[in-house]
Design a protein around this motif. Structure first.
Motif, PDB file in Angstrom:
ATOM      1  N   TRP A 129       1.811  -1.832 -13.690  1.00 24.49           N
ATOM      2  CA  TRP A 129       3.303  -1.953 -13.392  1.00 24.49           C
ATOM      3  C   TRP A 129       3.317  -0.147 -13.024  1.00 24.49           C
ATOM      4  CZ3 TRP A 129       5.838  -5.804 -12.666  1.00 24.49           C
ATOM      5  CH2 TRP A 129       5.547  -7.106 -13.221  1.00 24.49           C
ATOM      6  N   LEU A 130       3.875  -0.015 -11.680  1.00 22.11           N
ATOM      7  CA  LEU A 130       3.800   1.331 -11.281  1.00 22.11           C
ATOM      8  C   LEU A 130       5.384   1.325 -10.165  1.00 22.11           C
ATOM      9  CD1 LEU A 130       0.411   1.496  -9.617  1.00 22.11           C
ATOM     10  CD2 LEU A 130       1.117   2.809 -11.812  1.00 22.11           C
ATOM     11  N   ALA A 131       5.664   2.631  -9.953  1.00 21.50           N
ATOM     12  CA  ALA A 131       6.624   2.919  -8.910  1.00 21.50           C
ATOM     13  C   ALA A 131       6.267   2.256  -7.597  1.00 21.50           C
ATOM     14  CB  ALA A 131       6.967   4.203  -8.621  1.00 21.50           C
ATOM     15  N   GLU A 132       7.126   1.960  -6.971  1.00 25.72           N
ATOM     16  CA  GLU A 132       7.006   0.858  -5.615  1.00 25.72           C
ATOM     17  C   GLU A 132       5.936   1.712  -4.735  1.00 25.72           C
ATOM     18  OE1 GLU A 132       9.288  -1.568  -2.423  1.00 25.72           O
ATOM     19  OE2 GLU A 132      10.429  -0.002  -3.351  1.00 25.72           O
ATOM     20  N   SER A 133       5.941   2.869  -4.479  1.00 25.19           N
ATOM     21  CA  SER A 133       5.456   3.828  -3.373  1.00 25.19           C
ATOM     22  C   SER A 133       3.812   3.746  -3.934  1.00 25.19           C
ATOM     23  CB  SER A 133       5.999   4.796  -3.000  1.00 25.19           C
ATOM     24  OG  SER A 133       5.917   5.801  -4.334  1.00 25.19           O
ATOM     25  N   GLY A 149       2.572   1.859  -6.419  1.00 26.86           N
ATOM     26  CA  GLY A 149       1.577   0.497  -6.227  1.00 26.86           C
ATOM     27  C   GLY A 149       1.250   0.048  -5.095  1.00 26.86           C
ATOM     28  N   ALA A 150       2.186   0.402  -3.789  1.00 27.82           N
ATOM     29  CA  ALA A 150       1.673  -0.259  -2.744  1.00 27.82           C
ATOM     30  C   ALA A 150       0.436   0.971  -2.232  1.00 27.82           C
ATOM     31  CB  ALA A 150       2.908   0.174  -1.520  1.00 27.82           C
ATOM     32  N   GLN A 151       0.466   2.064  -2.717  1.00 34.83           N
ATOM     33  CA  GLN A 151      -0.868   3.019  -2.129  1.00 34.83           C
ATOM     34  C   GLN A 151      -2.043   2.474  -2.922  1.00 34.83           C
ATOM     35  OE1 GLN A 151      -0.936   5.594  -0.206  1.00 34.83           O
ATOM     36  NE2 GLN A 151      -3.252   5.645  -0.416  1.00 34.83           N
ATOM     37  N   ARG A 152      -1.802   1.827  -4.007  1.00 30.57           N
ATOM     38  CA  ARG A 152      -3.219   1.358  -4.748  1.00 30.57           C
ATOM     39  C   ARG A 152      -3.432   0.011  -4.262  1.00 30.57           C
ATOM     40  NH1 ARG A 152      -3.322   2.975 -10.610  1.00 30.57           N
ATOM     41  NH2 ARG A 152      -5.196   1.324 -10.732  1.00 30.57           N
ATOM     42  N   GLN A 153      -2.801  -0.763  -3.889  1.00 28.75           N
ATOM     43  CA  GLN A 153      -2.881  -1.848  -3.216  1.00 28.75           C
ATOM     44  C   GLN A 153      -3.655  -1.714  -1.844  1.00 28.75           C
ATOM     45  OE1 GLN A 153      -0.136  -4.493  -0.965  1.00 28.75           O
ATOM     46  NE2 GLN A 153      -1.063  -6.327  -1.999  1.00 28.75           N
ATOM     47  N   LEU A 154      -3.234  -0.717  -1.087  1.00 24.55           N
ATOM     48  CA  LEU A 154      -3.795  -0.339   0.161  1.00 24.55           C
ATOM     49  C   LEU A 154      -5.285   0.052  -0.099  1.00 24.55           C
ATOM     50  CD1 LEU A 154      -3.778   0.004   3.195  1.00 24.55           C
ATOM     51  CD2 LEU A 154      -2.674   2.209   2.690  1.00 24.55           C
ATOM     52  N   GLU A 155      -5.265   0.925  -1.059  1.00 28.10           N
ATOM     53  CA  GLU A 155      -6.739   1.529  -1.458  1.00 28.10           C
ATOM     54  C   GLU A 155      -7.880   0.506  -1.759  1.00 28.10           C
ATOM     55  OE1 GLU A 155      -5.833   4.156  -4.677  1.00 28.10           O
ATOM     56  OE2 GLU A 155      -5.042   5.661  -3.200  1.00 28.10           O
ATOM     57  N   HIS A 156      -7.152  -0.473  -2.589  1.00 24.35           N
ATOM     58  CA  HIS A 156      -7.779  -1.654  -3.037  1.00 24.35           C
ATOM     59  C   HIS A 156      -8.454  -2.494  -1.698  1.00 24.35           C
ATOM     60  CE1 HIS A 156      -9.251  -5.452  -4.599  1.00 24.35           C
ATOM     61  NE2 HIS A 156      -8.442  -6.175  -3.902  1.00 24.35           N
ATOM     62  N   TYR A 157      -7.565  -2.504  -0.772  1.00 28.72           N
ATOM     63  CA  TYR A 157      -8.003  -3.507   0.377  1.00 28.72           C
ATOM     64  C   TYR A 157      -8.786  -2.638   1.217  1.00 28.72           C
ATOM     65  CZ  TYR A 157      -5.210  -7.639   0.689  1.00 28.72           C
ATOM     66  OH  TYR A 157      -4.761  -8.735   0.283  1.00 28.72           O
ATOM     67  N   LEU A 158      -8.713  -1.377   1.405  1.00 30.01           N
ATOM     68  CA  LEU A 158      -9.710  -0.540   2.099  1.00 30.01           C
ATOM     69  C   LEU A 158     -10.909  -0.484   1.778  1.00 30.01           C
ATOM     70  CD1 LEU A 158      -7.458   2.641   2.804  1.00 30.01           C
ATOM     71  CD2 LEU A 158      -8.340   0.723   4.583  1.00 30.01           C
ATOM     72  N   LYS A 159     -11.200  -0.581   0.340  1.00 34.09           N
ATOM     73  CA  LYS A 159     -12.695  -0.582  -0.517  1.00 34.09           C
ATOM     74  C   LYS A 159     -13.225  -2.066  -0.582  1.00 34.09           C
ATOM     75  CE  LYS A 159     -14.750   0.902  -4.860  1.00 34.09           C
ATOM     76  NZ  LYS A 159     -14.518   1.323  -6.161  1.00 34.09           N
ATOM     77  N   GLN A 160     -12.115  -3.069  -1.052  1.00 42.86           N
ATOM     78  CA  GLN A 160     -12.931  -4.405  -1.294  1.00 42.86           C
ATOM     79  C   GLN A 160     -12.718  -5.168  -0.163  1.00 42.86           C
ATOM     80  OE1 GLN A 160     -14.286  -4.903  -4.112  1.00 42.86           O
ATOM     81  NE2 GLN A 160     -13.913  -2.877  -4.741  1.00 42.86           N
TER      82      GLN A 160
END
Length: 75
Positions: A16-20, A22-33
């Motif tokens: 659970w994070l602030a919206e910005s 959380g979106a950054q963490r999701q993008l980092e996940h996609y770029l790596k995985q």
């Protein structure tokens, strides 16, 4: 408000994070995985425990408690 982002390709989810953030963490996940796949999935909002601040009932309870203390001190 707190947000949790879910990956559309696997079971990854952010904390659970602030919206910005959380979106950054999701993008980092996609770029790596999942390189080359646009970020997808869905976003969940935490309405039970929003990030920061008191809820209305908590503020009303504190105000009522303070009112009782003031009234009892005037007697």
């Amino acid at each position: 408000m707190a947000y949790r982002f879910w990956c559309g390709e696997c079971g990854f989810k952010t904390p659970w994070l602030a919206e910005s953030r959380g979106a950054q963490r999701q993008l980092e996940h996609y770029l790596k995985q999942h390189p080359g796949i646009p970020a997808g999935g869905h976003v969940e909002t935490n309405r039970k425990n929003p990030e920061g601040g008191f809820g209305f009932l908590q503020v009303a309870g504190i105000a009522l408690l303070l009112l009782i203390i003031v009234v009892s001190c005037r007697r």
